[in-house]
Design an enzyme around this catalytic site. Structure first.
Site, PDB file in Angstrom:
ATOM      1  N   ASP A  12       0.877  -1.157   0.000  1.00 15.31           N
ATOM      2  CA  ASP A  12       0.000   0.000   0.000  1.00 15.31           C
ATOM      3  C   ASP A  12       0.926   1.222   0.000  1.00 15.31           C
ATOM      4  O   ASP A  12       2.098   1.115   0.388  1.00 15.31           O
ATOM      5  CB  ASP A  12      -0.879  -0.023   1.245  1.00 15.31           C
ATOM      6  CG  ASP A  12      -1.653   1.266   1.428  1.00 15.31           C
ATOM      7  OD1 ASP A  12      -2.388   1.647   0.505  1.00 15.31           O
ATOM      8  OD2 ASP A  12      -1.502   1.900   2.494  1.00 15.31           O
ATOM      9  N   ASP A  14      -0.103   5.056   0.786  1.00 16.21           N
ATOM     10  CA  ASP A  14      -0.361   6.121   1.761  1.00 16.21           C
ATOM     11  C   ASP A  14      -0.445   5.568   3.179  1.00 16.21           C
ATOM     12  O   ASP A  14      -1.268   4.712   3.479  1.00 16.21           O
ATOM     13  CB  ASP A  14      -1.662   6.837   1.410  1.00 16.21           C
ATOM     14  CG  ASP A  14      -1.615   7.401   0.000  1.00 16.21           C
ATOM     15  OD1 ASP A  14      -0.784   8.285  -0.236  1.00 16.21           O
ATOM     16  OD2 ASP A  14      -2.373   6.925  -0.867  1.00 16.21           O
ATOM     17  N   ASP A 171      -1.557  -0.408   6.121  1.00 17.12           N
ATOM     18  CA  ASP A 171      -1.679   0.350   7.368  1.00 17.12           C
ATOM     19  C   ASP A 171      -3.114   0.476   7.834  1.00 17.12           C
ATOM     20  O   ASP A 171      -3.359   0.906   8.954  1.00 17.12           O
ATOM     21  CB  ASP A 171      -1.102   1.758   7.192  1.00 17.12           C
ATOM     22  CG  ASP A 171      -2.005   2.626   6.323  1.00 17.12           C
ATOM     23  OD1 ASP A 171      -2.553   3.625   6.834  1.00 17.12           O
ATOM     24  OD2 ASP A 171      -2.173   2.304   5.135  1.00 17.12           O
TER      25      ASP A 171
END
Length: 231
Positions: A12, A14, A171
């Site tokens: 991922d 961001d 995240d």
């Protein structure tokens, strides 16, 4: 042959590779202020962490009863975000080390993100990560964003990897759910501490509750070696 056998790693972007959430918050705050929502807070922003920018704009329109089309909100946010991202985006130091470690070992890597293709390209180029991460999938390119598995499955397809051989680094809870739905292993590094107890994180293979402060390149690499599928 890599020590990781047939393993491929999908990142991922961001909040996982780079700390871009402050830029997304500021872009969203400015866009909403322009459309009559003057008090958008960081706490409100946190509920959209891990959600694609397209879906976020649609939710804003509904939540705040905005007259502007979601496409207009999305375009305004993306425009402002690109300006901020090009000015400054911080890569997490241990994540950069991890990418470099995997690259040295010849491990196939990709980025699968809810951001627009333009935003992804701007960040990777601005941070120099584009040297290592050349396979990129935006949620804009697939039918459904996270928590659907589409972006991760498309990343695996482009890498020529079986989903079961892929490890996702994420995240946010929607990303963890997407990795699980894709049949991929997942290392979760929660950006927001509170949602570490979210049910989506119960499905991951390695949960670092301390977030980026707990993540180390060597620790993650050693875990991958121990759990690597046989070639």
């Amino acid at each position: 042959m890599s020590r990781l056998g047939t393993t491929s790693v999908i990142f991922d972007l961001d909040g996982t590779l780079v700390d871009s959430e402050p830029n997304y918050y500021e872009a969203g705050r400015q866009t909403l202020a322009e459309h009559g929502v003057p008090d958008f807070t960081w706490a409100e922003h946190e509920r959209y962490v891990g959600v694609s920018t397209q879906e976020t704009a649609a939710r804003w329109k509904q939540r705040y009863g905005l007259a502007a089309p979601a496409a207009e909100l999305l375009a305004g946010t993306n425009r402002r975000y690109l300006e901020l991202a090009r000015a400054a985006t911080r890569t997490y130091p241990e994540m950069r080390k991890f990418v470099e470690l995997l690259a040295t070992d010849g491990v196939p890597m990709a980025v699968a993100s809810g951001s627009s293709p333009e935003a992804i390209d701007a960040i990777l180029a601005g941070t120099g990560l584009d040297t290592y991460l050349r396979t990129v999938v935006s949620a804009d390119e697939v039918p459904r964003g996270k928590p659907a598995p589409d972006v991760f499955l498309e990343a695996a397809r482009r890498l020529g990897a079986a989903p079961a051989d892929c490890v996702v680094l994420e995240d946010a809870a929607p990303g963890a759910a997407a990795a699980h739905a894709a049949g991929m292993r997942c290392i979760a590094i929660p950006y927001v501490a509170a949602p570490a107890d979210a049910p989506e994180f119960a499905t991951v293979d390695l949960l670092l509750r301390g977030g980026q402060g707990e993540f180390t390149a060597r620790g993650a690499y050693d875990w991958l070696v121990r759990s690597a599928p046989s070639s």
